[in-house]
Design a protein around this motif. Sequence first.
Motif, PDB file in Angstrom:
ATOM      1  N   ILE A   1       1.076  -2.223  -7.333  1.00 17.33           N
ATOM      2  CA  ILE A   1       0.399  -1.969  -5.990  1.00 17.33           C
ATOM      3  C   ILE A   1       1.398  -2.273  -4.877  1.00 17.33           C
ATOM      4  CG2 ILE A   1      -1.427  -2.479  -4.597  1.00 17.33           C
ATOM      5  CD1 ILE A   1      -3.067  -3.409  -7.061  1.00 17.33           C
ATOM      6  N   PRO A   2       1.947  -1.104  -4.552  1.00 19.08           N
ATOM      7  CA  PRO A   2       3.036  -1.515  -3.277  1.00 19.08           C
ATOM      8  C   PRO A   2       2.587  -1.780  -2.108  1.00 19.08           C
ATOM      9  CG  PRO A   2       2.577   0.938  -3.614  1.00 19.08           C
ATOM     10  CD  PRO A   2       1.813   0.309  -4.882  1.00 19.08           C
ATOM     11  N   PRO A   3       3.321  -2.209  -1.226  1.00 14.00           N
ATOM     12  CA  PRO A   3       2.822  -2.699   0.216  1.00 14.00           C
ATOM     13  C   PRO A   3       2.331  -1.574   0.791  1.00 14.00           C
ATOM     14  CG  PRO A   3       5.078  -3.374  -0.068  1.00 14.00           C
ATOM     15  CD  PRO A   3       4.917  -2.634  -1.408  1.00 14.00           C
ATOM     16  N   MET A   4       1.273  -1.732   1.648  1.00 21.38           N
ATOM     17  CA  MET A   4       0.637  -0.568   2.392  1.00 21.38           C
ATOM     18  C   MET A   4       0.505  -1.089   3.957  1.00 21.38           C
ATOM     19  SD  MET A   4      -0.467   2.397   2.500  1.00 21.38           S
ATOM     20  CE  MET A   4      -1.375   3.574   3.687  1.00 21.38           C
ATOM     21  N   PRO A   5       1.184  -0.530   4.698  1.00 26.44           N
ATOM     22  CA  PRO A   5       1.331  -0.920   6.215  1.00 26.44           C
ATOM     23  C   PRO A   5       0.138  -0.558   6.825  1.00 26.44           C
ATOM     24  CG  PRO A   5       3.183   0.718   5.553  1.00 26.44           C
ATOM     25  CD  PRO A   5       2.474   0.634   4.376  1.00 26.44           C
ATOM     26  N   LEU A   6      -0.290  -1.324   7.851  1.00 27.12           N
ATOM     27  CA  LEU A   6      -1.443  -1.252   8.507  1.00 27.12           C
ATOM     28  C   LEU A   6      -1.120  -0.438   9.862  1.00 27.12           C
ATOM     29  CD1 LEU A   6      -3.344  -4.584   8.086  1.00 27.12           C
ATOM     30  CD2 LEU A   6      -3.836  -2.283   7.220  1.00 27.12           C
ATOM     31  N   ALA A   7      -1.783   0.464  10.649  1.00 30.65           N
ATOM     32  CA  ALA A   7      -1.678   0.887  11.995  1.00 30.65           C
ATOM     33  C   ALA A   7      -0.376   1.913  11.927  1.00 30.65           C
ATOM     34  CB  ALA A   7      -1.673  -0.059  12.830  1.00 30.65           C
ATOM     35  N   TRP A   8      -0.046   2.538  10.858  1.00 29.32           N
ATOM     36  CA  TRP A   8       1.087   3.305  10.951  1.00 29.32           C
ATOM     37  C   TRP A   8       0.934   4.843  11.358  1.00 29.32           C
ATOM     38  CZ3 TRP A   8       0.374   8.020   8.111  1.00 29.32           C
ATOM     39  CH2 TRP A   8      -1.025   7.942   7.366  1.00 29.32           C
TER      40      TRP A   8
ATOM     41  N   ILE B   1      -4.529  -8.767  -3.240  1.00 30.59           N
ATOM     42  CA  ILE B   1      -4.006 -10.172  -3.986  1.00 30.59           C
ATOM     43  C   ILE B   1      -2.976  -9.731  -4.850  1.00 30.59           C
ATOM     44  CG2 ILE B   1      -5.028 -11.549  -5.877  1.00 30.59           C
ATOM     45  CD1 ILE B   1      -7.544 -11.331  -4.289  1.00 30.59           C
ATOM     46  N   ARG B   2      -3.053  -8.367  -5.479  1.00 27.74           N
ATOM     47  CA  ARG B   2      -1.907  -8.074  -6.409  1.00 27.74           C
ATOM     48  C   ARG B   2      -0.944  -7.458  -5.974  1.00 27.74           C
ATOM     49  NH1 ARG B   2      -4.560  -4.150 -10.491  1.00 27.74           N
ATOM     50  NH2 ARG B   2      -2.209  -4.334 -11.224  1.00 27.74           N
ATOM     51  N   MET B   3      -0.363  -7.185  -4.570  1.00 24.47           N
ATOM     52  CA  MET B   3       0.476  -6.413  -4.018  1.00 24.47           C
ATOM     53  C   MET B   3       1.667  -6.892  -4.395  1.00 24.47           C
ATOM     54  SD  MET B   3       2.875  -6.155  -1.351  1.00 24.47           S
ATOM     55  CE  MET B   3       2.548  -7.467  -0.245  1.00 24.47           C
ATOM     56  N   THR B   4       2.695  -6.087  -4.665  1.00 23.30           N
ATOM     57  CA  THR B   4       4.137  -6.579  -4.979  1.00 23.30           C
ATOM     58  C   THR B   4       5.132  -5.705  -3.973  1.00 23.30           C
ATOM     59  OG1 THR B   4       3.446  -6.758  -7.194  1.00 23.30           O
ATOM     60  CG2 THR B   4       5.690  -6.686  -6.777  1.00 23.30           C
ATOM     61  N   PHE B   5       5.945  -6.341  -3.576  1.00 27.04           N
ATOM     62  CA  PHE B   5       7.048  -5.809  -2.914  1.00 27.04           C
ATOM     63  C   PHE B   5       8.141  -4.812  -3.896  1.00 27.04           C
ATOM     64  CE2 PHE B   5       6.198  -9.292   0.668  1.00 27.04           C
ATOM     65  CZ  PHE B   5       6.060  -8.243   1.562  1.00 27.04           C
ATOM     66  N   THR B   6       7.558  -3.556  -3.796  1.00 28.25           N
ATOM     67  CA  THR B   6       8.405  -2.919  -5.035  1.00 28.25           C
ATOM     68  C   THR B   6       9.701  -1.974  -4.272  1.00 28.25           C
ATOM     69  OG1 THR B   6       7.109  -1.017  -4.090  1.00 28.25           O
ATOM     70  CG2 THR B   6       6.453  -1.938  -5.909  1.00 28.25           C
ATOM     71  N   ASP B   7      10.638  -1.949  -4.755  1.00 30.77           N
ATOM     72  CA  ASP B   7      11.766  -1.245  -4.487  1.00 30.77           C
ATOM     73  C   ASP B   7      11.616   0.107  -3.839  1.00 30.77           C
ATOM     74  OD1 ASP B   7      13.754  -3.488  -4.381  1.00 30.77           O
ATOM     75  OD2 ASP B   7      13.483  -3.207  -6.590  1.00 30.77           O
TER      76      ASP B   7
ATOM     77  N   ILE C   1      20.416   2.616  -9.464  1.00 29.97           N
ATOM     78  CA  ILE C   1      19.537   1.805  -8.814  1.00 29.97           C
ATOM     79  C   ILE C   1      18.674   0.914 -10.204  1.00 29.97           C
ATOM     80  CG2 ILE C   1      16.872   1.796  -7.966  1.00 29.97           C
ATOM     81  CD1 ILE C   1      18.022   4.578  -6.631  1.00 29.97           C
ATOM     82  N   LEU C   2      18.597   1.570 -11.354  1.00 30.82           N
ATOM     83  CA  LEU C   2      17.942   0.947 -12.333  1.00 30.82           C
ATOM     84  C   LEU C   2      18.805  -0.279 -12.697  1.00 30.82           C
ATOM     85  CD1 LEU C   2      16.101   3.697 -14.328  1.00 30.82           C
ATOM     86  CD2 LEU C   2      15.311   2.036 -12.772  1.00 30.82           C
ATOM     87  N   ARG C   3      20.192  -0.167 -12.874  1.00 33.00           N
ATOM     88  CA  ARG C   3      20.867  -1.269 -12.970  1.00 33.00           C
ATOM     89  C   ARG C   3      21.164  -2.520 -12.360  1.00 33.00           C
ATOM     90  NH1 ARG C   3      25.645   1.803 -12.857  1.00 33.00           N
ATOM     91  NH2 ARG C   3      25.126   3.923 -13.801  1.00 33.00           N
ATOM     92  N   ARG C   4      20.373  -2.251 -11.179  1.00 34.73           N
ATOM     93  CA  ARG C   4      20.272  -3.448 -10.194  1.00 34.73           C
ATOM     94  C   ARG C   4      19.029  -3.969 -10.397  1.00 34.73           C
ATOM     95  NH1 ARG C   4      24.075   0.029  -8.157  1.00 34.73           N
ATOM     96  NH2 ARG C   4      25.540  -0.710  -6.910  1.00 34.73           N
ATOM     97  N   ASP C   5      18.348  -3.812 -11.445  1.00 32.46           N
ATOM     98  CA  ASP C   5      17.065  -4.473 -11.756  1.00 32.46           C
ATOM     99  C   ASP C   5      15.723  -4.001 -10.695  1.00 32.46           C
ATOM    100  OD1 ASP C   5      17.849  -5.733 -13.950  1.00 32.46           O
ATOM    101  OD2 ASP C   5      18.599  -7.384 -12.955  1.00 32.46           O
ATOM    102  N   ALA C   6      15.778  -2.810 -10.375  1.00 34.83           N
ATOM    103  CA  ALA C   6      14.882  -2.485  -9.372  1.00 34.83           C
ATOM    104  C   ALA C   6      13.402  -2.656  -9.771  1.00 34.83           C
ATOM    105  CB  ALA C   6      14.757  -0.901  -9.048  1.00 34.83           C
ATOM    106  N   LEU C   7      12.544  -2.850  -8.966  1.00 31.80           N
ATOM    107  CA  LEU C   7      11.209  -3.426  -9.387  1.00 31.80           C
ATOM    108  C   LEU C   7      10.223  -2.222  -9.013  1.00 31.80           C
ATOM    109  CD1 LEU C   7       9.294  -5.688 -10.360  1.00 31.80           C
ATOM    110  CD2 LEU C   7       9.103  -6.393  -8.040  1.00 31.80           C
ATOM    111  N   GLY C   8       9.190  -1.874  -9.940  1.00 30.70           N
ATOM    112  CA  GLY C   8       8.092  -1.068  -9.449  1.00 30.70           C
ATOM    113  C   GLY C   8       8.554   0.542  -9.360  1.00 30.70           C
ATOM    114  N   ILE C   9       9.619   1.253  -9.904  1.00 29.06           N
ATOM    115  CA  ILE C   9      10.299   2.328  -9.616  1.00 29.06           C
ATOM    116  C   ILE C   9       9.536   3.229 -11.116  1.00 29.06           C
ATOM    117  CG2 ILE C   9      11.987   3.944 -10.027  1.00 29.06           C
ATOM    118  CD1 ILE C   9      13.718   2.003  -8.086  1.00 29.06           C
TER     119      ILE C   9
END
Length: 172
Positions: free
Chosen positions: A13-20, A49-55, A151-159
Amino acid sequence: MKYFYVTVDKNYIPPMPLAWFGLIDRKTLERKKSGTPPKYMRFFLDESIRMTFTDIITSPCFMASEMVWDVIKRYEPSMKGMRIVLCDKARRKSRAYYIPYLERVWIVSQIKGNPRCMPVERQCLEGRKILEVTDGWQYKVIMRMDMVESILRRDALGIGLEEILMELENSI
């Protein structure tokens, strides 16, 4: 060379900005490309609760983490973009993202019976490493395989990746 649609992996679950709305929606971003954008913008996040800072973030627009932005800049040194800082008040964490000003290509056709699938003509991708394609309703970012591998070689998260279908000019 292979190309991929780049999305957020469905297990995150990626971050979702408010008031964008009115600040980083597609129309506003188009106007900011031509003018001088602000140095950076800050948004607070919808608390999940489950939000993750994805790349990679795809909603409300395509955003890349600093690591992914560095890779994009290596492949496309003239790429411009806007810096966004996302703040999670509940966890007292923040992270910087970049909204790249991508070249947009319009796709006219769709595969019969599958409205979510947007095939791309090979000539649209010639020499491009990253671009945005749209059919007017949905927008997808395409990256060339070598950029994705970097990007993947740099251990990207959530792609999440989906190999694109190429429409051949002279199919028999």
